[in-house]
Design an enzyme around this catalytic site. Structure first.
Site, PDB file in Angstrom:
ATOM      1  N   GLY A   1       2.324   2.467  10.635  1.00  0.00           N
ATOM      2  CA  GLY A   1       3.271   3.568  10.477  1.00  0.00           C
ATOM      3  C   GLY A   1       3.928   4.003  11.777  1.00  0.00           C
ATOM      4  O   GLY A   1       4.569   5.042  11.831  1.00  0.00           O
TER       5      GLY A   1
ATOM      6  N   LYS B   1       0.108   4.337  -0.355  1.00  0.00           N
ATOM      7  CA  LYS B   1      -0.500   5.560   0.192  1.00  0.00           C
ATOM      8  C   LYS B   1      -0.220   6.753  -0.746  1.00  0.00           C
ATOM      9  O   LYS B   1      -0.224   6.577  -1.949  1.00  0.00           O
ATOM     10  CB  LYS B   1       0.002   5.795   1.618  1.00  0.00           C
ATOM     11  CG  LYS B   1      -0.129   4.516   2.467  1.00  0.00           C
ATOM     12  CD  LYS B   1       0.130   4.692   3.918  1.00  0.00           C
ATOM     13  CE  LYS B   1      -0.048   3.346   4.616  1.00  0.00           C
ATOM     14  NZ  LYS B   1       0.012   3.431   6.051  1.00  0.00           N
TER      15      LYS B   1
ATOM     16  N   GLU C   1      -6.779   4.631   7.535  1.00  0.00           N
ATOM     17  CA  GLU C   1      -6.608   6.068   7.251  1.00  0.00           C
ATOM     18  C   GLU C   1      -7.865   6.635   6.600  1.00  0.00           C
ATOM     19  O   GLU C   1      -8.210   7.793   6.806  1.00  0.00           O
ATOM     20  CB  GLU C   1      -5.353   6.289   6.389  1.00  0.00           C
ATOM     21  CG  GLU C   1      -4.105   6.167   7.248  1.00  0.00           C
ATOM     22  CD  GLU C   1      -2.883   5.634   6.538  1.00  0.00           C
ATOM     23  OE1 GLU C   1      -2.803   5.703   5.299  1.00  0.00           O
ATOM     24  OE2 GLU C   1      -1.984   5.123   7.241  1.00  0.00           O
TER      25      GLU C   1
ATOM     26  N   ASN D   1       0.861  -1.177   0.000  1.00  0.00           N
ATOM     27  CA  ASN D   1       0.000   0.000   0.000  1.00  0.00           C
ATOM     28  C   ASN D   1       0.901   1.233   0.000  1.00  0.00           C
ATOM     29  O   ASN D   1       1.488   1.569   1.014  1.00  0.00           O
ATOM     30  CB  ASN D   1      -0.888  -0.028   1.254  1.00  0.00           C
ATOM     31  CG  ASN D   1      -1.682   1.249   1.434  1.00  0.00           C
ATOM     32  OD1 ASN D   1      -1.787   2.063   0.510  1.00  0.00           O
ATOM     33  ND2 ASN D   1      -2.240   1.449   2.618  1.00  0.00           N
TER      34      ASN D   1
ATOM     35  N   HIS E   1      -9.520   1.112   4.618  1.00  0.00           N
ATOM     36  CA  HIS E   1      -8.220   1.264   5.273  1.00  0.00           C
ATOM     37  C   HIS E   1      -8.391   2.214   6.459  1.00  0.00           C
ATOM     38  O   HIS E   1      -9.175   3.167   6.385  1.00  0.00           O
ATOM     39  CB  HIS E   1      -7.189   1.811   4.282  1.00  0.00           C
ATOM     40  CG  HIS E   1      -5.820   1.841   4.881  1.00  0.00           C
ATOM     41  ND1 HIS E   1      -5.386   2.893   5.655  1.00  0.00           N
ATOM     42  CD2 HIS E   1      -4.817   0.936   4.868  1.00  0.00           C
ATOM     43  CE1 HIS E   1      -4.153   2.628   6.076  1.00  0.00           C
ATOM     44  NE2 HIS E   1      -3.787   1.445   5.608  1.00  0.00           N
TER      45      HIS E   1
ATOM     46  N   SER F   1       3.277  -1.894  10.328  1.00  0.00           N
ATOM     47  CA  SER F   1       4.721  -1.899  10.604  1.00  0.00           C
ATOM     48  C   SER F   1       5.404  -3.236  10.304  1.00  0.00           C
ATOM     49  O   SER F   1       6.334  -3.638  11.003  1.00  0.00           O
ATOM     50  CB  SER F   1       4.995  -1.463  12.046  1.00  0.00           C
ATOM     51  OG  SER F   1       4.615  -0.109  12.221  1.00  0.00           O
TER      52      SER F   1
ATOM     53  N   GLU G   1      -5.525  -4.869  10.458  1.00  0.00           N
ATOM     54  CA  GLU G   1      -4.492  -3.847  10.638  1.00  0.00           C
ATOM     55  C   GLU G   1      -4.792  -3.041  11.900  1.00  0.00           C
ATOM     56  O   GLU G   1      -5.575  -2.087  11.857  1.00  0.00           O
ATOM     57  CB  GLU G   1      -4.467  -2.896   9.440  1.00  0.00           C
ATOM     58  CG  GLU G   1      -4.062  -3.555   8.151  1.00  0.00           C
ATOM     59  CD  GLU G   1      -3.423  -2.556   7.208  1.00  0.00           C
ATOM     60  OE1 GLU G   1      -2.296  -2.793   6.792  1.00  0.00           O
ATOM     61  OE2 GLU G   1      -4.053  -1.519   6.911  1.00  0.00           O
TER      62      GLU G   1
HETATM   63  P1  PGA Z   1       2.776   0.448   7.510  1.00  0.00           P
HETATM   64  O1  PGA Z   1       1.333   0.629   6.834  1.00  0.00           O
HETATM   65  O2  PGA Z   1       3.339  -0.836   6.987  1.00  0.00           O
HETATM   66  O3  PGA Z   1       3.565   1.661   7.070  1.00  0.00           O
HETATM   67  O4  PGA Z   1       2.560   0.393   8.995  1.00  0.00           O
HETATM   68  C1  PGA Z   1       0.473  -0.462   6.658  1.00  0.00           C
HETATM   69  C2  PGA Z   1      -0.832  -0.011   6.051  1.00  0.00           C
HETATM   70  O5  PGA Z   1      -1.287   1.080   6.393  1.00  0.00           O
HETATM   71  O6  PGA Z   1      -1.448  -0.706   5.223  1.00  0.00           O
END
Ligand code: PGA
Length: 266
Positions: free
Chosen positions: A176, A13, A100, A11, A98, A213, A170
């Site tokens: 993140g 983003k 976010e 992903n 997601h 992460s 997640e």
């Molecule tokens: P990250 O993001 O690996 O940077 O923690 C995962 C995601 O948001 O799908």
């Protein structure tokens, strides 16, 4: 009996425009080869879906998806992007819900269900994300939150549609932040989701990925858990070398002695 495939989903983003995407693809193609039973998914920014689809044409193990879509095929939704638009440029998948989108853009369970239904109706695979916040986890509410988010999608789809759905767990506190869930934490929630599915008559075929992460150092310990069918990765998927390493280490962790990947049969 079908075996759930091992899935590595990137992903990106709001990173990598078309030029960076093409450069990534060229290097990534040189670093990886297709492996039976393993699929590699990319979710670039909307403007990079076309360039990435084009660059990955030669690779049957790679599929490209959108990070977000509207449930309507067209209309007065300024800033929106529809499923027919992303499929026209090569998307065969879409992320839905997601964290976010849920927490920064206020996406509701109901909208997640509508988008999931729309993706299935248009013939693309929804990768539906669920996950609890830190406050919810600390307050002992992980289970009800996960069941509520999963339940909203369960209520919206007939059991037969689930053959084409993929889920991702997640935890919001792990995205993140550098704080990944332990393999035990992740496996426990994956089992909870699996239980909710089977209570609703959904077969064991639905793959469940873990995200939050994930990086080259922790991917193997996560993927040795049979409950995890793959990973959804943000930060560690942004360089071709780093992402190829996550894929390589994660794949080795899943290989079983008899060959192929050690996944649950459904
Ligand atoms: P990250 O993001 O690996 O940077 O923690 C995962 C995601 O948001 O799908």
């Amino acid at each position: 009996m079908t075996q759930r495939q091992l899935t590595f989903a990137a992903n990106w983003k709001m990173n990598h425009g078309p030029a960076e995407t093409r450069a990534f693809a060229e290097r990534f193609l040189a670093l990886t080869t297709p492996v039976e039973g393993r699929r590699l998914w990319f979710f670039p920014a909307a403007v990079s879906i076309g360039p990435m689809s084009e660059a990955m044409k030669s690779r049957a193990d790679v599929e490209i998806g959108a990070q977000n879509v509207h449930w309507e095929p067209k209309g007065a939704y300024t800033g929106g992007i529809s499923i027919p638009m992303v499929t026209e440029v090569g998307a065969r998948l879409t992320l839905v819900g997601h964290s976010e989108r849920r927490h920064l853009f206020g996406e509701t369970d109901e909208q997640v269900a509508r988008k999931t239904r729309a993706a299935l109706a248009a013939g693309i695979t929804p990768l539906v994300c669920v996950g609890e916040t830190l406050a919810e986890r600390d307050g002992g509410r992980t289970e009800p939150v996960i069941l509520r988010q999963t339940g909203a999608v369960l209520a919206a789809l007939p059991a037969t549609d689930w053959d084409r759905v993929v889920l991702a767990y997640e935890p919001v506190w792990a995205i993140g932040t550098g704080k990944n869930a332990t393999p035990d934490d992740a496996a426990q929630v994956h089992e909870l989701i699996r239980m909710a599915l089977s209570r609703n008559g959904i077969s064991a075929r639905v793959p469940i990925l873990y995200g939050g992460s994930v990086n080259p150092e922790n991917v193997a310990s996560l993927l040795t858990r049979p409950q995890l069918d793959g990973v959804l990765v943000g930060g560690a998927s942004l360089t071709p070398e780093g992402w190829a390493e996550v894929i390589d280490r994660g794949s080795k962790a899943k290989v079983c002695p008899s060959g192929g990947y050690d996944l649950i049969e459904g």
